[in-house]
Design a protein around this motif. Sequence first.
Motif, PDB file in Angstrom:
ATOM      1  N   LEU A   1       0.822  -1.209   0.000  1.00  0.00           N
ATOM      2  CA  LEU A   1       0.000   0.000   0.000  1.00  0.00           C
ATOM      3  C   LEU A   1       0.854   1.256   0.000  1.00  0.00           C
ATOM      4  O   LEU A   1       0.534   2.249  -0.693  1.00  0.00           O
ATOM      5  CB  LEU A   1      -0.924  -0.003   1.229  1.00  0.00           C
ATOM      6  N   LYS A   2       1.927   1.236   0.772  1.00  0.00           N
ATOM      7  CA  LYS A   2       2.829   2.392   0.795  1.00  0.00           C
ATOM      8  C   LYS A   2       3.444   2.633  -0.580  1.00  0.00           C
ATOM      9  O   LYS A   2       3.566   3.776  -1.037  1.00  0.00           O
ATOM     10  CB  LYS A   2       3.931   2.182   1.832  1.00  0.00           C
ATOM     11  N   ALA A   3       3.807   1.528  -1.224  1.00  0.00           N
ATOM     12  CA  ALA A   3       4.425   1.663  -2.558  1.00  0.00           C
ATOM     13  C   ALA A   3       3.419   2.251  -3.557  1.00  0.00           C
ATOM     14  O   ALA A   3       3.749   3.115  -4.379  1.00  0.00           O
ATOM     15  CB  ALA A   3       4.907   0.295  -3.046  1.00  0.00           C
ATOM     16  N   LEU A   4       2.155   1.822  -3.469  1.00  0.00           N
ATOM     17  CA  LEU A   4       1.105   2.343  -4.359  1.00  0.00           C
ATOM     18  C   LEU A   4       0.845   3.821  -4.097  1.00  0.00           C
ATOM     19  O   LEU A   4       0.646   4.620  -5.025  1.00  0.00           O
ATOM     20  CB  LEU A   4      -0.180   1.534  -4.177  1.00  0.00           C
ATOM     21  N   LEU A   5       0.806   4.179  -2.804  1.00  0.00           N
ATOM     22  CA  LEU A   5       0.569   5.579  -2.447  1.00  0.00           C
ATOM     23  C   LEU A   5       1.721   6.469  -2.941  1.00  0.00           C
ATOM     24  O   LEU A   5       1.492   7.579  -3.464  1.00  0.00           O
ATOM     25  CB  LEU A   5       0.413   5.723  -0.935  1.00  0.00           C
ATOM     26  N   ASN A   6       2.929   5.969  -2.776  1.00  0.00           N
ATOM     27  CA  ASN A   6       4.080   6.752  -3.272  1.00  0.00           C
ATOM     28  C   ASN A   6       4.053   6.912  -4.756  1.00  0.00           C
ATOM     29  O   ASN A   6       4.341   7.981  -5.332  1.00  0.00           O
ATOM     30  CB  ASN A   6       5.398   6.053  -2.834  1.00  0.00           C
ATOM     31  N   ALA A   7       3.629   5.831  -5.454  1.00  0.00           N
ATOM     32  CA  ALA A   7       3.569   5.894  -6.934  1.00  0.00           C
ATOM     33  C   ALA A   7       2.473   6.872  -7.348  1.00  0.00           C
ATOM     34  O   ALA A   7       2.627   7.620  -8.344  1.00  0.00           O
ATOM     35  CB  ALA A   7       3.278   4.508  -7.512  1.00  0.00           C
ATOM     36  N   SER A   8       1.345   6.908  -6.675  1.00  0.00           N
ATOM     37  CA  SER A   8       0.238   7.784  -7.003  1.00  0.00           C
ATOM     38  C   SER A   8       0.634   9.233  -6.796  1.00  0.00           C
ATOM     39  O   SER A   8       0.291  10.105  -7.559  1.00  0.00           O
ATOM     40  CB  SER A   8      -0.967   7.438  -6.138  1.00  0.00           C
ATOM     41  N   THR A   9       1.402   9.490  -5.735  1.00  0.00           N
ATOM     42  CA  THR A   9       1.843  10.842  -5.439  1.00  0.00           C
ATOM     43  C   THR A   9       2.779  11.347  -6.520  1.00  0.00           C
ATOM     44  O   THR A   9       2.721  12.504  -6.942  1.00  0.00           O
ATOM     45  CB  THR A   9       2.545  10.875  -4.065  1.00  0.00           C
ATOM     46  N   ASP A  10       3.691  10.485  -7.002  1.00  0.00           N
ATOM     47  CA  ASP A  10       4.622  10.881  -8.043  1.00  0.00           C
ATOM     48  C   ASP A  10       3.893  11.211  -9.348  1.00  0.00           C
ATOM     49  O   ASP A  10       4.276  12.084 -10.107  1.00  0.00           O
ATOM     50  CB  ASP A  10       5.628   9.747  -8.282  1.00  0.00           C
TER      51      ASP A  10
END
Length: 240
Positions: free
Chosen positions: A231-240
Amino acid sequence: TASDGTADDTATLYGDSTLRSIASTLQSILSSGTSDTSLAALGITFDDDNKLVVDDSALENALLDNLDDIESLFSYKMTSSSGDLGLVRHPNSSFDFTLDVTVDSSGTLTSASVNGDSSLFTVSGGTIKGATGSIYEGLTLVYTGSTSKSIDVVLTQGIADKMYYSSDAVGNSDSGTLVDVIEALQNNNDTLNDKIDTLTSSTQTYASYLYTLYSNMAAKISEAETTVKLLKALLNASTD
């Protein structure tokens, strides 16, 4: 006992009531005597630790002067007003009585009685046996006379004979009271061992359950941690 005065771990029968009882009985017997003498009269007494101590001089004098009395102190003795009556077997007791023996015209012993009661004895040939259940049970006499007569009998039980009967009542391998004590201890030990086995089995089962439970929990925690990382990886990708 241990060095500090407490019961040692190996003293299984420490304080056992049966052993205390026989110890008290034996001490009482040793402290008693006959009408003629006692251990104390022979120079044999108890010290402060309840151990027997011997006055050699007093004992030597007693042996020289009163050998018959000393013999009667230790052994079982019958005195009789007739030399025709002999002792074959004796009971565990002391008493005196007058025995009336009846012989028929052929010289055969037909009955023996005390105070007119012939049911107290059974007669076979010249043998006279005390009846079961009477105070004469265990007494066996033999009469070698050929005439009817009344015989005064005195039975005296010495302390060694008393100690034998008292010790045998406790230590006899077939019927002694210690047999019951040992059996009770063995049964109690078996019961405790069964409880230990049951508790050990239950503990092992519960330990296995806990191991499985915590293994499953650890697996779920690992899965949750993986999900969090994803989930953290997805959130970071969405933010980028």
